[in-house]
Scaffold this active site. Structure first.
Site, PDB file in Angstrom:
ATOM      1  N   SER A 162       0.846  -1.202   0.000  1.00 50.61           N
ATOM      2  CA  SER A 162       0.000   0.000   0.000  1.00 50.61           C
ATOM      3  C   SER A 162       0.879   1.248   0.000  1.00 50.61           C
ATOM      4  O   SER A 162       1.656   1.452  -0.926  1.00 50.61           O
ATOM      5  CB  SER A 162      -0.949  -0.044   1.198  1.00 50.61           C
ATOM      6  N   GLU A 272      -8.329  -1.755  -2.911  1.00 51.92           N
ATOM      7  CA  GLU A 272      -7.634  -2.683  -3.797  1.00 51.92           C
ATOM      8  C   GLU A 272      -7.986  -2.425  -5.260  1.00 51.92           C
ATOM      9  O   GLU A 272      -7.135  -2.565  -6.150  1.00 51.92           O
ATOM     10  CB  GLU A 272      -7.945  -4.123  -3.412  1.00 51.92           C
ATOM     11  N   HIS A 303      -7.624  -5.392   0.165  1.00 48.18           N
ATOM     12  CA  HIS A 303      -6.493  -4.624   0.690  1.00 48.18           C
ATOM     13  C   HIS A 303      -6.251  -5.027   2.151  1.00 48.18           C
ATOM     14  O   HIS A 303      -6.608  -4.309   3.085  1.00 48.18           O
ATOM     15  CB  HIS A 303      -6.852  -3.137   0.584  1.00 48.18           C
TER      16      HIS A 303
END
Length: 597
Positions: A162, A272, A303
């Protein structure tokens, strides 16, 4: 506890980590200020950052062959955390299984701690109480420290998830030649495309109340462009790159919602999808530039950490090739006394090395500790925090020598300990693991070890600053030692007074006996140059050897007509004076005058 910490702070560690030469940090120098060994191959260090004007915690997972090849250097693999990075531990060990995975890998894994919502970049201005200069710290301050003191080579890689995935590509692109490998798992790799600055601003506010404007200025400004991996693509030529993302659909690690194929993790689904789009755009740009990249678009996944843990493992063969190290795994066998210990202690896990020489014996490394053996001491496992402290002081090459027994719990069910040829290591969750040895161990033992009045050690033995001797802090007071006086413990108000006077540097010198009780609940301690007396009504005061003390003694000390002292000795015209509960004594020209009230 305040008094104990004061003692610890004033001294430098006698058994400091043998693998680091402590350096004094200055306003212009990055240096290690403190080291804590969490195991024999996991270390936490606090590195002063001149750019951020604060110490930054960095944890390291040391290379597989760190102990068995003490002259070797190893590649660096920097692992960056996500947007909600915490100040206690990096997510790669807290939320993923990096420590176990890299146990048999021959790289120094470097895990910076903290940096929530920082994007590991240098911010334009301070915000939310932080002065973020993470790029400077990671690329210009930390790396030289690791190369100088922690056997790290100039072969480097960086990977992150991330926010950390974005930063991995930015650090590699903004610092050409610094990294040979860069990986992004679910990173946002186009930070200036339509809507992306606003998404980053929202994320920063949500993560910790940070303003993206303080980070890179207004959207469309030059700093946003300077931190966009998409726009840095040309500068990534020659870097081995790995990128990945899920699709946002529910995968094996997601809880299904009431909607088909959709996870209950709504935020993870949206993030995501955003990561997938930006990663695809980034890869398309690289392809147009004919710059190789390994791209993995997973058919599902949101995510969240389990998917990043998976990508860490999947990307390792490429990382190992780029860093010039073997892909891991070990070809080791067990035999003799070490095999017997390892078989009985299955918690050690598989072996990582063959047996290799140790001072006075041999040792073999395992996933969760080491086993030492000699004909004189037998074979014993050393692991965990005790194993970390043992490694930090130099292992069998230290004054401790080889282990002589296994780690075991103590009768109070609070702590654990392990014996060595020349001392012991004691540990509790509250106090940490510390070596106790020599005269201090003997004195502590005479008082009942951890069950006595001192409690557990809370710091390493350390040299006294100006006089030859040492001191070690325990939960309920330190033990001071010198060759001339032996080892003796102080506590409470007498310790406070001793500290006020300057400890062993004062005219009192070192303590020469344990504290003793006196009348009216009083106490006193004897020192080379005098005594300290305390009672609830009079407080704590020193009485120095000499004519004044002799005159008070002639009156019967605290049992005489003057009672306890209520001041220290002080200068008066022509001599010195000391006040007592019911009078005072003046000494002039070596003659004492006793004045009662």
């Amino acid at each position: 506890m305040r008094r104990i910490l004061g003692i610890a702070a004033m001294t430098a560690a006698l058994l400091a980590p043998a693998l680091v030469v402590p350096a004094q940090a200055s306003a212009a120098t990055a240096a290690v200020q403190r080291v804590e060994w969490l195991s024999d191959r996991r270390v936490a260090m606090w590195v002063f950052s001149p750019a951020m004007n604060t110490p930054i915690q960095v944890q390291m997972l040391l290379a597989r062959d760190w102990n068995s090849h003490p002259d070797a250097t190893f590649p660096l693999l920097l692992m960056l955390d996500g947007l909600r990075a915490q100040d206690d531990e990096n997510g790669w060990t807290k939320d993923a299984d990096a420590e176990v995975f890299y146990a048999d890998k021959n790289v120094n894994v470097v895990l910076p701690v903290g940096g929530q919502a920082s994007w590991y970049s240098d911010w334009i201005s301070p915000d939310n109480g932080f002065t973020y200069k993470w790029e400077t710290f990671l690329t210009k301050e930390l790396i030289p420290v690791l190369e100088r003191d922690w056997r790290t080579s100039q072969v480097r890689g960086v990977q992150g998830l991330s926010m950390g995935g974005t930063a991995a590509m930015n650090l590699a692109g903004r610092n050409p030649g610094l990294m040979k490998y860069a990986a992004s798992y679910s990173g946002l790799l186009t930070t200036t495309t339509l809507g992306m600055p606003q998404a980053i601003q929202f994320a920063n506010k949500d993560a910790g109340g940070f303003d993206a404007g303080a980070m890179w200025g207004p959207p469309g400004g030059p700093e946003w462009a300077a931190h966009d991996p998409y726009l840095l693509a040309e500068k990534l030529a020659g870097v081995s790159m790995y990128v990945s993302s899920g699709s946002g659909l529910a995968g094996t690690h997601d809880q299904l919602s009431t909607m088909p194929l959709i996870s209950e993790n709504w935020a993870g689904t949206g993030l995501e999808i955003l990561a997938r789009m930006s990663t695809q755009n980034f890869v398309t740009k690289l392809e147009k530039l004919s710059i190789p990249v390994q791209a993995n678009y997973r058919p599902a996944g949101t995510h969240t950490w389990p998917y990043w843990d998976f990508e860490m493992r999947q990307s390792w063969p490429q990382a190992a090739a780029a860093l010039g190290t073997d892909p891991g795994g070990t070809d080791c066998t067990l035999g003799g006394a070490i095999e017997a210990v390892a078989t009985a202690a299955d918690w050690l896990g598989g072996c990582l090395t063959a047996e290799y020489p140790a001072a006075g014996g041999v040792v073999q490394d395992f996933r969760n500790g080491r086993v030492f053996h000699s004909a004189a001491t037998g074979a014993h496992a050393v692991a965990g925090r005790i194993g970390g402290t043992y490694a930090g002081v130099g292992g069998p090459d230290s004054p401790l020598g080889l282990p002589t027994g296994g780690e075991h719990g103590l009768p109070d069910n609070r702590g654990r300990m392990q014996t060595f040829e020349h001392g012991s290591i004691y540990w509790t969750p509250a106090t940490g693991a510390h070596v106790v040895r020599g005269a201090i161990l003997d004195a502590w033992g005479e008082q009942g070890f951890e069950g006595g009045p001192a409690g557990y050690p809370v710091a390493a033995e350390a040299p006294t600053p100006s006089r030859e001797g040492s001191v070690q802090s325990f939960e309920h007071g330190p033990i001071f030692y010198s060759a001339a006086t032996g080892a003796h413990r102080l506590e409470g108000f007498i310790l406070d007074k001793y500290a006020e006077l300057g400890f062993e540097n004062s005219p009192l010198g070192f303590p020469v006996a344990e504290e003793e009780p006196l009348k009216d609940f009083g106490r006193y301690a004897r020192f080379e140059g005098g005594n300290i007396y305390w009672s609830p009504l009079s407080g704590a005061w020193s009485v120095r050897n000499g004519a004044l003390a002799d005159a008070w003694g002639a009156q019967g000390f605290e049992n005489g007509r003057l009672g306890y002292p209520v001041s220290d000795e002080f200068t008066v015209p022509g001599g010195t004076q000391q006040n007592f509960q019911t009078g005072f004594i003046v000494v002039r020209d070596g003659k004492s005058e006793v004045h009662g009230v």
